[in-house]
Design an enzyme around this catalytic site. Sequence first.
Site, mmCIF file in Angstrom:
data_model
loop_
_atom_site.group_PDB
_atom_site.id
_atom_site.type_symbol
_atom_site.label_atom_id
_atom_site.label_comp_id
_atom_site.label_asym_id
_atom_site.label_seq_id
_atom_site.Cartn_x
_atom_site.Cartn_y
_atom_site.Cartn_z
ATOM 1 N N LYS A 262 4.588 0.420 -27.884
ATOM 2 C CA LYS A 262 3.570 1.418 -27.585
ATOM 3 C C LYS A 262 2.489 1.204 -26.693
ATOM 4 C CE LYS A 262 4.187 5.411 -27.578
ATOM 5 N NZ LYS A 262 4.793 6.305 -26.936
ATOM 6 N N THR B 218 -0.001 6.682 -29.066
ATOM 7 C CA THR B 218 -0.170 6.733 -30.743
ATOM 8 C C THR B 218 -1.440 5.916 -30.947
ATOM 9 O OG1 THR B 218 0.353 6.165 -32.808
ATOM 10 C CG2 THR B 218 1.211 4.654 -30.772
ATOM 11 N N ASP B 219 -2.217 6.440 -31.772
ATOM 12 C CA ASP B 219 -3.608 5.679 -32.213
ATOM 13 C C ASP B 219 -3.304 4.347 -32.913
ATOM 14 O OD1 ASP B 219 -2.547 6.744 -34.602
ATOM 15 O OD2 ASP B 219 -4.461 7.031 -35.515
ATOM 16 N N GLU B 220 -1.884 4.250 -33.219
ATOM 17 C CA GLU B 220 -1.601 2.641 -33.858
ATOM 18 C C GLU B 220 -1.746 1.685 -32.641
ATOM 19 O OE1 GLU B 220 1.903 2.488 -36.464
ATOM 20 O OE2 GLU B 220 1.801 4.739 -36.513
ATOM 21 N N TYR C 180 6.760 -1.632 -33.406
ATOM 22 C CA TYR C 180 6.553 0.090 -32.913
ATOM 23 C C TYR C 180 5.079 -0.142 -32.031
ATOM 24 C CZ TYR C 180 4.813 4.664 -32.563
ATOM 25 O OH TYR C 180 4.263 6.054 -32.446
#
Length: 322
Positions: A154, A126-128, A150
């Site tokens: 990741k 994810t870009d997060e 979260y």
Amino acid sequence: MTTRLLVTGGAGFIGSNFIRRVLSDPDRDVEVLNYDALTYAGVRATVDELDEDERHTFVHGDIADARIVATAMKGIDRVVHFAAESHVDRSIAGPTVFLTTNVVGTGVLLQAALDAGVDRFLHVSTDEVYGSVSEGYPDEHARLDPSSPYSSSKAGSDLLALSYHRTFGLDVRVTRCTNNYGPYQFPEKVIPLFVTNLLDDGTVPLYGDGRNERDWLHVDDHCAALELVLESGAPGEVYNIGANAQLANIDLTNRILDELGKDASSIEHVEDRLGHDLRYAVDSSKVRGLGWEPRQPFEQRLAETVAWYRDHQDWWRPLRQS
């Protein structure tokens, strides 16, 4: 020669759409082993019709269970790893399962893939992991700065995956995608949540002032990019995937309201999320250099998505009631 593909999280949103894409060509010489723990967001009904294709086999299992994973990995050529706990709010309420699934589970898969002699391992992230981006578009070399349990889990799984390439020579490729939307997305995520609430004449909970900005990519376009990276990407490399379609949450909300003939009276402003990142964005020129780009504009894809949820209430209503 038949390619044997292990897809983790294949009963979830992106995983199930990816499998549909792979099996859409009836002449494609592939076997898909769909491995999913069927937690709340992994829905067996999502992939029931895929069982009609003899190339699809479903296995119920947890990616953190080394015994089941090792058995499933036998004879596999390629792994596409979607399985993850992915909801930020849930990670704030209870981080432990995110660490177990996203970090430990990824480690179990990587070791099993290495032991089984798997050719390629695509780790979907994810870009997060880049955290809140005040301006610009970070490329794949940008510093990781996750904000939530979260996104931190990741980021940890990304680094663990890449370490298996550097240390053991496993062909690992990592992708980091912006926010996805489309069919079969669990109705706790913002677009299906808002759409299904409005279909029931309810309100939509908008965090804070709605200025938080996200880049929205349709799941079909994401899956096309994943296939391309799997086929044409390079081992040990990271690929950002983004639509360059940044939109503030309040603007997204208003577009959904317009699609469903509702007005601002349906908006319920709620207390902002803890540690809510203001903006996500990525530089996706690297994957675009392989020949990928989104196919249709956001407006068209959003209308298609709203129509899908309107027409498939038999899929999402039981999930809202569970």
